[in-house]
Structure formats: C-alpha cells, structure tokens
Scaffold this active site. Structure first.
Site, short mmCIF file in Angstrom:
data_model
loop_
_atom_site.label_atom_id
_atom_site.label_comp_id
_atom_site.label_asym_id
_atom_site.label_seq_id
_atom_site.Cartn_x
_atom_site.Cartn_y
_atom_site.Cartn_z
N ASN A 110 0.82 -1.00 -0.01
CA ASN A 110 -0.08 -0.03 -0.02
C ASN A 110 0.87 1.17 0.05
OD1 ASN A 110 -1.97 -1.80 0.13
ND2 ASN A 110 -2.62 -1.38 2.15
N THR A 160 -15.97 38.45 -31.32
CA THR A 160 -16.86 37.96 -29.84
C THR A 160 -18.10 37.21 -30.72
OG1 THR A 160 -18.06 40.05 -29.72
CG2 THR A 160 -16.10 39.89 -28.28
N SER A 176 -8.19 13.21 -48.46
CA SER A 176 -9.42 12.47 -48.60
C SER A 176 -9.09 11.39 -49.14
CB SER A 176 -10.69 13.38 -48.72
OG SER A 176 -11.69 12.59 -49.34
N GLU A 206 -7.99 18.38 -35.14
CA GLU A 206 -9.19 17.80 -34.66
C GLU A 206 -8.78 16.55 -33.78
OE1 GLU A 206 -11.82 17.21 -38.60
OE2 GLU A 206 -9.81 17.40 -39.04
N1 ARG Z 1 -1.77 -3.40 -7.55
C1 ARG Z 1 -2.18 -2.85 -6.35
C2 ARG Z 1 -2.58 -1.23 -6.69
O1 ARG Z 1 -2.43 -0.89 -7.74
C3 ARG Z 1 -1.13 -2.37 -5.11
C4 ARG Z 1 -1.64 -2.50 -3.93
C5 ARG Z 1 -2.17 -3.73 -3.55
N2 ARG Z 1 -2.29 -3.76 -2.04
C6 ARG Z 1 -3.18 -4.58 -1.77
N3 ARG Z 1 -3.28 -4.47 -0.42
N4 ARG Z 1 -3.73 -5.48 -2.30
O2 ARG Z 1 -3.36 -0.60 -5.82
#
Ligand code: ARG
Length: 464
Positions: A110, A155, A277, A290
């Site tokens: 995390n 404008t 084209s 575009e």
């Molecule tokens: N692949 C996960 C993401 O991108 C990484 C973190 C995963 N953490 C977990 N507790 N599963 O968020």
C-alpha cells in the site's frame, strides 16, 4: 506458482479472477520507480539495523541486476505476478533466496504503490512541463513574426474589433504559462513521501522515514500514515491540470480548424501535419488539430473516471484504487502526445496575412474607434455610439463600408465629423491607438513578447 499470500488459503485463485485482479500489464510501467523505492527502503532498513549491511548489499545488487535486465529486454513481464511490486520481489527472491524475502520488512504494497505512482508522475509531469515550455516558445516566435498582421478579433464569432495576430496568439501563451505554473504547483504538493506508512497504521520497527524520503528526492514525509496510503488526490489534481491544458489546446485547435477552412483562409497548415481525403481530391484536412480537440474529451473522461472511483471509498486502501493507474497513465500520455504534435504543427503553419487583413476591412470592426473619435471631440459616448450605429445602418443600406462613405454623408449624421476621421478609422491607427496595458497596441504586444520571453527564461516562475 503459488501466490505470496497463499499460506492462508486452501484453494488457488480462479484463473479469470486472477487475470481480473492483476495490474502487471499496466503498472509494469513503474518498474524503475519500484526498484528505486525498494533500494531506498533497503538502505534505510540497514541504517536502522533492521537488516544487516551485507543483506542490504545483496538486495541492492539483485535489484540493480533486475533493472538492467528489464532495460535490456532480458527480463520481460511475462509472468502471473499480481502486480509490478510482486513481480520484482519474487524475481529478487528467485535470484537472492532468503535475503530477497527480507526486503518487505516494515513496508506494505500500500505504501509501496503510493510511492511508486508519485515518483512516476513526478518524472512524467516534468516532461509535460518541458513540452508546455516548448509550445510557449513556438507561440512566442510566431507572435514575434506576426506583429503587423491585422485581423478581426471576434466576439460571438462576429467580427468585433481589429487586433493583431500576435496579440491573439499571445493570449494562448498566457494560458499555457498558467498551465505550467498549475502543474508545477501540483507536483510540489505531491512531492511528499508516503513510504513507511506501511499497510495503514505505521510499523513497530524503528524506521527512519525522513531518510528514505530524502533519498528519493521528496521534500519530506507525509504526516499521517492513513492519508499516506489512501488518498489519490494528487492524481486527481494532476489530471485536472491536464484537463485544463487540453481545454486550452482544444480551443486553439478549433480556431486553427476554422482558420484553415476556405471560408476563413487565414492560415495554411503544413502538408506534414494535414491529410487528404480518400475520395475528394481537393481536400486538405486538419486532422491533427481535430484529434487534439477530440482527445480532450478522453482526458476529461479519465479525470471523471478516477473521481468517481474514489468518491465512496472508506479509509484506508481499497482495491478500487488500482483503477487510478490506467486513468492517469492514459491522461498523461495523451496530453504529452497532443503537446508534442501541436507545437510543430503550429510552428510550420503559414499565416496568410493578406487574407486576415481583407477580412478586417469588412464588417465595420472600426466602428468603436469611430465612436471614440466623436467622444474625443466632446460628444458623450452613448450619443456617439448611437450616431455611429446609424452611420453603419446607412452603409449597409448603400452597400458601403465606413472607409467609403463620403464626408458629406458623415456630416449628415454629425457636424463633429471632419476629414481626419478617415485616418482615425484606418486599421493601423485602430491598432496603434490602443495604448492600454495588455491591449492589442503594437507597443503593448512588444511588452507581452518580452514578458513571455522572461517566463521562458525561468525568471518569472511564480508570476501567478
Ligand atoms: N496493485 C495494487 C494497486 O495498484 C497494489 C497495492 C495492493 N495492495 C493490496 N493490499 N492489495 O493498487
């Protein structure tokens, strides 16, 4: 291969669920950042005596080898690893055995992913910033070449008042300057390290978060471990900045598309940035402009996709957050591609000054100046405004313009009209008499060019 977390489970993950869960095919982009983050982490663990220096050296050796192998194409992401973090860790363990298994002490995926994205975005945002500066430079140069090109300013897409093409272009320079400053701002706010937040609550090890933050070039650490792993506001902020860049590019594109139509014929795009084209031999289409206009919708969509994914998430990490990456990667790549194509397209665009000038001669765009002429002779503005309105109506009825109406015809509307009015309403006078700061007047435009040049030279970093 067993999952790293297989110990708790009695059954393997369903194949389709496994694929659904995996982010390796897109988060593999962050391999460099993941490895850098891991090296800093290993160094911190050794410094704090949490792993031995010998183990740290082995880990760094393993990670450096992996980095080289990925860069040389010897190691591919052809694996069933769940994500880039698991991929690199299992590769390290395959190469270094138990030592590799020590790397994940006092860390979680995390905080690992939160660090990786920040490092990745820091690098990519810098590329966007460079591209913005290159575009601003192209605009500045184009403006410098077109200080004498007079065209109607609009404008409501109705001819309004004469302006120079340089002045029109410089409006965009200002927008992209603010975009660059907005981007730099977002990067500054993002540049704090979540590493060491671990899963969400921190760790029981005596870590040194400042040390690893400094090693990774962050300004400092994020102060709350839950915040560190659970917000993606920096992605949203960057994507908002990208959306604004795209909005500016899209308006500019729209104008280039209009200007290069037969109806306007104010500019001609270079052959190398236009297409033909398949059926109409005469066509020369502004496809690049575009596409830039079209891709703007996509970048807005990326922003909304992430905002929507995040809006209902309880703290802290939720797997929904894995959705951040495809959105932000797509958005950043799109804005980079659009900027890299737009700048040379603009640089090679031919400006058809005569056509601009003849468009400026029709449409009574000097009517305000004629009213100002009467005001300077003592008439209240509202009265002058009314008289000029009646004069314009007479021109329209007689199929004339303000320049071709005779003095006698003028005098029928007001005694204050005299011969000098014709000089006063010439397009060049209209421009040169614009003396207010920031106006289309020749001197003001010169000043604006200097201002943009100073910005380019980095002297005015925090002008807004
Ligand atoms: N692949 C996960 C993401 O991108 C990484 C973190 C995963 N953490 C977990 N507790 N599963 O968020």
């Amino acid at each position: 291969m067993d999952k790293m977390w297989a110990g708790r489970f009695s059954k393997a993950l369903d194949k389709e669920a496994d694929d659904f869960n995996s982010s390796l095919h897109f988060d593999c982009k962050m391999f460099r950042q993941d490895i850098c983050g891991s090296i800093a982490h290993a160094q911190m663990l050794a410094k704090q005596g949490i792993i031995t220096t010998a183990d740290c050296e082995e880990i760094i050796d393993g990670l450096t080898g992996i980095l080289e192998d990925i860069e040389n194409g010897r190691l591919t992401f052809d694996s069933d690893a769940e994500d880039i973090h698991m991929f690199i860790e299992s590769e390290l363990t395959a190469r270094k055995g138990d030592v590799g298994k020590r790397l994940h002490t006092a860390r979680s995926r995390n905080d690992q992913v939160a660090v990786d994205i920040r490092l990745y975005l820091r690098d990519e945002a810098e590329k966007v910033n460079d591209l913005l500066y290159s575009l601003i430079e192209v605009i500045r140069d184009k403006a410098a070449e077109n200080q004498d090109a007079i065209l109607p300013g609009y404008t409501h897409l109705q001819r309004a008042q004469p302006i120079t093409f340089a002045h029109h272009l410089l409006a965009y320079a200002q927008m992209f300057m603010r975009d660059a400053s907005r981007l730099q701002d977002a990067v500054k706010r993002m540049n704090y390290s979540p590493l060491g937040s671990c899963a969400l609550s921190g760790t029981t090890y005596d870590t040194d978060r400042e040390y690893e933050a400094e090693k990774l070039g962050f300004y400092g650490i994020m102060q709350n471990s839950i915040d560190g792993v659970s917000d993606r506001d920096f992605c949203v902020e960057l994507m908002s900045a990208f959306s604004i860049i795209m909005m500016h590019l899209s308006r500019f594109s729209e104008e280039i598309i209009l200007w290069s139509s037969w109806e306007f014929k104010f500019v001609e795009l270079d052959d190398s940035y236009t297409t033909g084209s398949s059926i109409m031999p005469q066509k020369k289409n502004p496809d690049m402009a575009e596409l830039v206009r079209g891709k703007t919708g996509r970048v807005y969509g990326d922003l909304f996709a992430l905002l929507t994914s995040l809006k209902g998430l309880p703290l802290a990490y939720n797997k929904d957050m894995q959705e951040d990456k495809e959105a932000i990667f797509d958005s950043i790549e799109t804005v980079q591609k659009c900027l890299s194509i737009f700048a040379p397209m603009l640089a090679t665009m031919t400006v058809l000054k005569e056509n601009m000038y003849s468009a400026a001669q029709k449409g009574f765009i000097n009517a305000t100046d004629l009213a100002d002429y009467l005001v300077k002779k003592g008439m209240p503005f509202r009265t002058a405004y009314k008289i000029v309105g009646q004069t314009v109506a007479e021109c329209i009825e007689k199929n004339k313009v303000l320049e071709t109406l005779t003095l006698d015809e003028y005098k029928a509307h007001s005694d204050l009209f005299s011969e000098d009015l014709f000089n006063e309403i010439s397009l060049e006078t209209c421009i040169s008499k614009r003396i207010s700061a920031g106006s289309t007047g020749y001197k003001s435009v010169e000043k604006q060019i200097e201002f943009v040049t100073e910005f380019i030279n980095g002297k005015k970093e925090s002008i807004y």
